[in-house]
Design a protein around this motif. Structure first.
Motif, PDB file in Angstrom:
ATOM      1  N   HIS A 143      -4.508  30.839  -7.279  1.00 42.08           N
ATOM      2  CA  HIS A 143      -5.531  31.858  -7.478  1.00 42.08           C
ATOM      3  C   HIS A 143      -5.845  32.487  -6.126  1.00 42.08           C
ATOM      4  CE1 HIS A 143      -6.762  30.352 -11.580  1.00 42.08           C
ATOM      5  NE2 HIS A 143      -6.166  29.263 -11.096  1.00 42.08           N
ATOM      6  N   HIS A 144      -5.707  33.786  -6.019  1.00 42.38           N
ATOM      7  CA  HIS A 144      -6.012  34.473  -4.768  1.00 42.38           C
ATOM      8  C   HIS A 144      -7.286  35.276  -4.934  1.00 42.38           C
ATOM      9  CE1 HIS A 144      -5.380  37.724  -1.615  1.00 42.38           C
ATOM     10  NE2 HIS A 144      -5.465  36.600  -0.943  1.00 42.38           N
ATOM     11  N   VAL A 145      -8.288  34.913  -4.144  1.00 40.20           N
ATOM     12  CA  VAL A 145      -9.564  35.625  -4.135  1.00 40.20           C
ATOM     13  C   VAL A 145      -9.798  36.016  -2.681  1.00 40.20           C
ATOM     14  CG1 VAL A 145     -12.009  35.534  -4.747  1.00 40.20           C
ATOM     15  CG2 VAL A 145     -10.361  34.154  -6.032  1.00 40.20           C
ATOM     16  N   ALA A 146      -9.336  37.186  -2.305  1.00 39.66           N
ATOM     17  CA  ALA A 146      -9.309  37.600  -0.905  1.00 39.66           C
ATOM     18  C   ALA A 146     -10.632  37.313  -0.194  1.00 39.66           C
ATOM     19  CB  ALA A 146      -8.987  39.094  -0.809  1.00 39.66           C
ATOM     20  N   PRO A 147     -10.575  36.683   1.005  1.00 40.84           N
ATOM     21  CA  PRO A 147      -9.373  36.357   1.779  1.00 40.84           C
ATOM     22  C   PRO A 147      -8.901  34.907   1.591  1.00 40.84           C
ATOM     23  CG  PRO A 147     -11.286  36.065   3.154  1.00 40.84           C
ATOM     24  CD  PRO A 147     -11.800  36.454   1.787  1.00 40.84           C
ATOM     25  N   VAL A 148      -9.306  34.249   0.528  1.00 39.52           N
ATOM     26  CA  VAL A 148      -8.994  32.828   0.364  1.00 39.52           C
ATOM     27  C   VAL A 148      -8.176  32.613  -0.905  1.00 39.52           C
ATOM     28  CG1 VAL A 148     -11.071  32.133   1.602  1.00 39.52           C
ATOM     29  CG2 VAL A 148     -11.153  32.371  -0.886  1.00 39.52           C
ATOM     30  N   SER A 149      -7.780  31.356  -1.110  1.00 44.15           N
ATOM     31  CA  SER A 149      -7.015  31.031  -2.307  1.00 44.15           C
ATOM     32  C   SER A 149      -7.400  29.638  -2.777  1.00 44.15           C
ATOM     33  CB  SER A 149      -5.510  31.092  -2.023  1.00 44.15           C
ATOM     34  OG  SER A 149      -5.133  30.096  -1.084  1.00 44.15           O
ATOM     35  N   ALA A 150      -6.972  29.315  -3.982  1.00 46.56           N
ATOM     36  CA  ALA A 150      -7.139  27.969  -4.520  1.00 46.56           C
ATOM     37  C   ALA A 150      -5.941  27.677  -5.409  1.00 46.56           C
ATOM     38  CB  ALA A 150      -8.439  27.838  -5.312  1.00 46.56           C
ATOM     39  N   PHE A 151      -5.389  26.482  -5.261  1.00 43.89           N
ATOM     40  CA  PHE A 151      -4.228  26.080  -6.050  1.00 43.89           C
ATOM     41  C   PHE A 151      -4.685  25.133  -7.140  1.00 43.89           C
ATOM     42  CE2 PHE A 151      -0.521  23.387  -6.963  1.00 43.89           C
ATOM     43  CZ  PHE A 151       0.391  24.377  -7.308  1.00 43.89           C
ATOM     44  N   GLU A 152      -4.574  25.586  -8.394  1.00 49.01           N
ATOM     45  CA  GLU A 152      -4.969  24.783  -9.538  1.00 49.01           C
ATOM     46  C   GLU A 152      -3.768  23.981 -10.006  1.00 49.01           C
ATOM     47  OE1 GLU A 152      -7.256  25.212 -13.867  1.00 49.01           O
ATOM     48  OE2 GLU A 152      -6.522  27.013 -12.823  1.00 49.01           O
ATOM     49  N   VAL A 153      -3.866  22.665  -9.895  1.00 51.06           N
ATOM     50  CA  VAL A 153      -2.746  21.788 -10.194  1.00 51.06           C
ATOM     51  C   VAL A 153      -2.560  21.676 -11.697  1.00 51.06           C
ATOM     52  CG1 VAL A 153      -1.803  19.463  -9.897  1.00 51.06           C
ATOM     53  CG2 VAL A 153      -3.191  20.497  -8.079  1.00 51.06           C
ATOM     54  N   ASP A 154      -1.305  21.774 -12.142  1.00 50.89           N
ATOM     55  CA  ASP A 154      -0.977  21.581 -13.540  1.00 50.89           C
ATOM     56  C   ASP A 154      -0.777  20.087 -13.778  1.00 50.89           C
ATOM     57  OD1 ASP A 154      -0.085  21.592 -16.103  1.00 50.89           O
ATOM     58  OD2 ASP A 154       1.607  22.949 -15.777  1.00 50.89           O
ATOM     59  N   PRO A 155      -1.701  19.411 -14.459  1.00 50.13           N
ATOM     60  CA  PRO A 155      -1.623  17.957 -14.601  1.00 50.13           C
ATOM     61  C   PRO A 155      -0.610  17.505 -15.645  1.00 50.13           C
ATOM     62  CG  PRO A 155      -3.545  18.768 -15.760  1.00 50.13           C
ATOM     63  CD  PRO A 155      -2.907  19.953 -15.100  1.00 50.13           C
ATOM     64  N   SER A 156      -0.088  18.426 -16.457  1.00 45.60           N
ATOM     65  CA  SER A 156       0.820  18.039 -17.537  1.00 45.60           C
ATOM     66  C   SER A 156       1.715  19.221 -17.860  1.00 45.60           C
ATOM     67  CB  SER A 156       0.015  17.633 -18.771  1.00 45.60           C
ATOM     68  OG  SER A 156      -0.664  18.764 -19.294  1.00 45.60           O
ATOM     69  N   SER A 157       2.391  19.143 -18.987  1.00 46.62           N
ATOM     70  CA  SER A 157       3.237  20.250 -19.419  1.00 46.62           C
ATOM     71  C   SER A 157       2.412  21.415 -19.953  1.00 46.62           C
ATOM     72  CB  SER A 157       4.209  19.779 -20.506  1.00 46.62           C
ATOM     73  OG  SER A 157       3.483  19.239 -21.604  1.00 46.62           O
ATOM     74  N   ASP A 158       1.143  21.148 -20.270  1.00 38.94           N
ATOM     75  CA  ASP A 158       0.268  22.216 -20.745  1.00 38.94           C
ATOM     76  C   ASP A 158      -0.251  23.029 -19.567  1.00 38.94           C
ATOM     77  OD1 ASP A 158       0.496  21.295 -23.380  1.00 38.94           O
ATOM     78  OD2 ASP A 158      -1.124  19.845 -23.068  1.00 38.94           O
ATOM     79  N   SER A 159      -0.564  24.262 -19.797  1.00 40.10           N
ATOM     80  CA  SER A 159      -1.061  25.121 -18.723  1.00 40.10           C
ATOM     81  C   SER A 159      -2.424  24.649 -18.250  1.00 40.10           C
ATOM     82  CB  SER A 159      -1.164  26.572 -19.211  1.00 40.10           C
ATOM     83  OG  SER A 159      -1.816  27.361 -18.243  1.00 40.10           O
ATOM     84  N   CYS A 160      -2.572  24.535 -16.921  1.00 48.13           N
ATOM     85  CA  CYS A 160      -3.843  24.079 -16.365  1.00 48.13           C
ATOM     86  C   CYS A 160      -4.968  25.066 -16.669  1.00 48.13           C
ATOM     87  CB  CYS A 160      -3.719  23.863 -14.859  1.00 48.13           C
ATOM     88  SG  CYS A 160      -3.063  25.267 -13.939  1.00 48.13           S
ATOM     89  N   SER A 161      -4.606  26.322 -16.944  1.00 45.74           N
ATOM     90  CA  SER A 161      -5.646  27.321 -17.200  1.00 45.74           C
ATOM     91  C   SER A 161      -6.337  27.103 -18.538  1.00 45.74           C
ATOM     92  CB  SER A 161      -5.037  28.731 -17.151  1.00 45.74           C
ATOM     93  OG  SER A 161      -4.033  28.872 -18.134  1.00 45.74           O
ATOM     94  N   ASN A 162      -5.775  26.192 -19.390  1.00 52.12           N
ATOM     95  CA  ASN A 162      -6.376  25.945 -20.697  1.00 52.12           C
ATOM     96  C   ASN A 162      -7.495  24.910 -20.644  1.00 52.12           C
ATOM     97  OD1 ASN A 162      -4.712  27.766 -21.990  1.00 52.12           O
ATOM     98  ND2 ASN A 162      -3.147  26.251 -22.452  1.00 52.12           N
TER      99      ASN A 162
END
Length: 299
Positions: free
Chosen positions: A14-33
């Motif tokens: 996720h890029h939110v200028a000027p920083v970012s965050a990496f959302e880890v996918d813990p499984s085969s399902d999308s982490c965004s869910n």
């Protein structure tokens, strides 16, 4: 120093200028869910994959939670010219972004100076008036930078460094970089401004939240403003804590001052835990994961 092995982790940046965050996918399902988020905030010099337990934690969270690691402007070598206030504004932007992405509950988790960021999130004045609300906070390795710096410097050298930094600040040179011969014993060749040195190394500085010699009145103005559920994970073997500090007594001094509910697990030190748990026994990492999981389930 043994070079760190290359690492690869699936997830979403996720890029939110000027920083970012990496959302880890813990499984085969999308982490965004996942409806809820644990936002992990590192300490001085930390970047992605510099603290190993983060990724073990991400894969072991309760099923409705995912983990995102923040990468602020102060990451890596940026901390020496940054500030907690800047960090807090950037964390708030990330929290707002994740709310817009549909996250319902968001807990911030600080490691080392990331804990100072978390405290500043609650205790400092919201000058912009747009600080995004969070649902809980975890402090892992909430140790005093001031006391840690003093462990590694000759007292006379420390006094000289503090005097120079304070003088420069009074003279309007707070953003000037201190000479390396002043700062290198602690921070190598990392540039550190006079303002940031005062914040880290001087009593009452902006970062001075966890020192063992702070009076109750000061602690009431900081811990007393934490009005959300709190979990403290203080390492029994944290190498940045002076031997003279009674770690358990210090944590249990903080707890009654907190306005929000403090998780009962906070009262016990994290047995065998070093500062960032890198290289610690698996049992130590497993205990941290269990405590975080229990806390998140209670939110």
């Amino acid at each position: 120093m043994v070079p760190q092995s290359p690492s690869a982790t699936n997830g979403r940046l996720h890029h939110v200028a000027p920083v970012s965050a990496f959302e880890v996918d813990p499984s085969s399902d999308s982490c965004s869910n996942t409806p809820n988020l644990l936002l992990w905030i590192g300490g001085l010099t930390d970047t992605y994959h510099s603290v190993s337990y983060v990724y073990a934690l991400a894969s072991s969270l309760p099923p409705t939670w995912s983990l995102a690691q923040a990468n602020l402007s102060s990451a890596a070598s940026g901390w020496g010219t940054s500030s907690l206030s800047q960090d807090v504004n950037e964390i708030s932007s990330l929290v707002s972004h994740f709310r817009q992405q549909g996250k319902q509950k968001i807990v911030i988790m600080g490691h080392s100076t990331g804990c100072q960021d978390c405290m500043h999130y609650f205790a400092s004045q919201d000058k912009r008036g747009d600080r995004a609300a969070v649902d809980g906070v975890i402090l892992q390795a909430p140790v005093s930078d001031r006391e840690a710096i003093a462990m590694d410097m000759d007292p006379a050298d420390l006094d000289n460094a503090n005097a120079m930094a304070n003088t420069w600040c009074r003279e309007g040179k707070g953003e000037h970089i201190l000479p390396l011969n002043i700062t290198s014993s602690n921070f190598g060749r990392n540039p550190v401004t006079a303002r940031r040195w005062v914040a880290l190394a001087c009593k009452g500085g902006e970062d001075d939240y966890f020192s063992s010699d702070l009076p109750d009145q000061t602690l009431k103005s900081t811990f007393g403003k934490v009005d959300k559920p709190l979990l403290i994970l203080y390492g029994e073997e944290d190498e940045y804590v002076p031997a003279t500090v009674d770690r358990k007594a210090l944590v249990n001094k903080w707890i009654p001052l907190v306005k929000g509910k403090v998780d009962e697990q906070s009262k016990e030190l994290l047995s065998g835990a070093s500062h960032n748990l890198n290289g610690d026994d698996q049992e130590v990492v497993d205990e941290l994961i269990k405590r975080v999981g229990r806390f998140l389930t209670s939110i």
